[in-house]
Write an enzyme that holds these catalytic residues in place. Structure first.
Site, mmCIF file in Angstrom:
data_model
loop_
_atom_site.group_PDB
_atom_site.id
_atom_site.type_symbol
_atom_site.label_atom_id
_atom_site.label_comp_id
_atom_site.label_asym_id
_atom_site.label_seq_id
_atom_site.Cartn_x
_atom_site.Cartn_y
_atom_site.Cartn_z
ATOM 1 N N CYS A 107 -39.742 9.668 18.692
ATOM 2 C CA CYS A 107 -41.256 9.460 18.817
ATOM 3 C C CYS A 107 -41.880 10.229 19.717
ATOM 4 O O CYS A 107 -41.369 9.962 21.077
ATOM 5 C CB CYS A 107 -41.191 7.819 19.113
ATOM 6 S SG CYS A 107 -42.734 7.189 19.365
ATOM 7 N N CYS A 114 -55.641 7.327 26.189
ATOM 8 C CA CYS A 114 -56.076 7.378 24.618
ATOM 9 C C CYS A 114 -57.440 6.832 24.640
ATOM 10 O O CYS A 114 -57.782 5.999 25.318
ATOM 11 C CB CYS A 114 -55.367 6.514 23.860
ATOM 12 S SG CYS A 114 -56.035 6.417 21.878
ATOM 13 N N CYS A 118 -57.669 0.481 22.258
ATOM 14 C CA CYS A 118 -56.973 -1.015 21.595
ATOM 15 C C CYS A 118 -56.914 -1.662 22.731
ATOM 16 O O CYS A 118 -55.931 -1.456 23.486
ATOM 17 C CB CYS A 118 -55.993 -0.823 20.587
ATOM 18 S SG CYS A 118 -56.531 0.742 19.311
ATOM 19 N N CYS A 121 -52.949 -2.423 23.659
ATOM 20 C CA CYS A 121 -52.212 -1.289 23.643
ATOM 21 C C CYS A 121 -52.033 -0.713 25.163
ATOM 22 O O CYS A 121 -53.165 -0.685 25.657
ATOM 23 C CB CYS A 121 -52.534 -0.389 22.803
ATOM 24 S SG CYS A 121 -51.758 1.292 23.160
ATOM 25 N N CYS A 335 -43.329 1.515 21.371
ATOM 26 C CA CYS A 335 -44.335 2.940 21.718
ATOM 27 C C CYS A 335 -45.537 2.371 22.067
ATOM 28 O O CYS A 335 -46.172 2.975 22.906
ATOM 29 C CB CYS A 335 -44.535 3.738 19.968
ATOM 30 S SG CYS A 335 -43.012 4.625 19.773
#
Ligand code: SAH
Ligand code: SF4
Length: 344
Positions: A107, A114, A118, A121, A335
């Site tokens: 992965c 990012c 979100c 996350c 992840c």
């Protein structure tokens, strides 16, 4: 002597360093091929370089492949997470997930942080710090390969970052992994997970090969999705649905829709029904991912019974659905917990 390993330098700096050592410019490509095509990580084995050059590289670099800053091994399922510190001191994580049937999934991350943010996350907490380069994406695979001693059977872009917000390096790394004179991965063994960046889905659909697509849907309610996956404001559900349909039409490949059930947020019966209508007539499969709680998160995972009922409700509507919870796969959801700190 340069204090770092060869792959710690970005390609432009590396070219300059090799020139400084008096090497002709084509040496860069030769060294690159040894590492990325032949997976040779020792200067001594780069036999098309002169002996003198090999000695010089050994003397001037602290090896070829960076050491991970830290390594975490899950005792239960044998998965291995590494923290890779980049040349500018940012860091990303990558995970190797072995399965009992012999599969080995790597992965990989595509960005530091990012921009999608979100709220469930951990990667999104910091916003986007920067994109990774092709070399930095491929180096994650090399570090995992060295650590596990195994080549991956599958690659998933489900680590830190939104892959389709870094398309050039994403597709560049796929080209490296699928190069027949190198690792030679089959495209159908590669999966990109996106929060729903439509231009990325379109570019993937138009590309040759059979790279799989996973879309982090989480809910089929536009208002709720605006909150849970804020990029939904730019690429709302009806457009996303059309883009997925176009991908399946062009490729014939089934798309995975990822749904992480958050307690009292998106785990109700009506939420399941919304997802069922979204899926109607589509070549899709729903994967229920257990929410991974991390410190400071306002969310909690849905109760097991709720999850079970959710799955049943989808099934009853004829939706293909699985719960991702086998040992090795657990960390896949983990992840979503990846961050650039080494606290696990
Ligand atoms: N940015 C891409 C890929 C990385 S995230 C994307 O969002 O698809 C990989 C998966 O983990 C996504 O489905 C994401 O929604 C999910 N995820 C993020 N945080 C999570 C968490 N804390 N628990 C469970 N899944 C999470
Ligand atoms: Fe970014 Fe994916 Fe995390 Fe959302 S879930 S913030 S898109 S990495």
């Amino acid at each position: 002597m340069y204090p770092k390993t060869l792959l710690d330098y970005d390609s432009d700096t590396l070219k300059a360093l090799l020139a400084e050592l008096g090497m002709p410019s084509f040496r860069y490509k030769q060294i690159y091929d040894w590492i990325f095509k032949k997976f040779v990580f020792s200067f001594d084995r780069m036999t098309n370089l002169s002996l003198k050059e090999r000695v010089m590289l050994n003397e001037n670099f602290n090896g070829v492949v960076p050491q991970p800053a830290s390594v975490f091994k899950d005792r239960d399922d044998g998965s291995l997470k590494i923290l890779y510190r980049l040349h500018d001191d940012n860091a990303v994580e990558a995970v190797a997930i072995p399965a009992e049937d012999g599969r080995m999934t790597f992965c990989l991350s595509t960005q530091v942080g990012c921009a999608v943010r979100c709220p469930f996350c951990k990667t999104g907490e910091s916003g986007l710090i920067r994109n990774l380069t092709v070399q930095e994406i491929v180096t994650q695979l090399i570090i995992l390969l060295r650590y596990t001693g195994k080549k991956p059977t599958n690659i998933v872009y489900m680590g830190m970052g939104e892959p389709f917000n870094n398309r050039e390096a994403l597709f560049g790394s796929i080209d490296v992994f699928t190069d027949p004179s190198g690792l030679g991965m089959a495209t159908r063994r590669i999966t990109i997970s996106t929060s729903g960046v439509i231009p990325g889905i379109e570019e993937l659909s138009a590309r040759e090969g059979e790279v799989n697509l996973a879309v982090s849907l989480h809910t089929a309610d536009n208002d709720l999705r605006n909150k849970l996956v804020p990029i939904n404001k730019t690429y709302p559900l009806d457009k996303l649905r059309r883009a997925i349909q176009n991908y399946t039409d062009l490729t014939g490949r089934r798309v995975t829709l990822e749904v992480s059930l958050l307690k009292d947020v998106n785990d109700g019966y009506h939420d399941a029904m919304n997802i069922a209508s979204f899926c109607e007539g589509m070549l899709v499969h729903v994967n229920l991912i257990r929410f991974n709680y991390y410190k400071g998160s306002p969310y909690r995972p849905a109760a097991e019974l709720t999850e079970k009922n959710f799955r049943k409700a989808l099934k009853k509507e004829g939706v293909s659905v699985t719960v991702r919870k086998s040992a090795g796969s657990n960390i896949m959801a983990a992840c979503g917990q990846l961050s650039d700190r080494s606290d696990g």
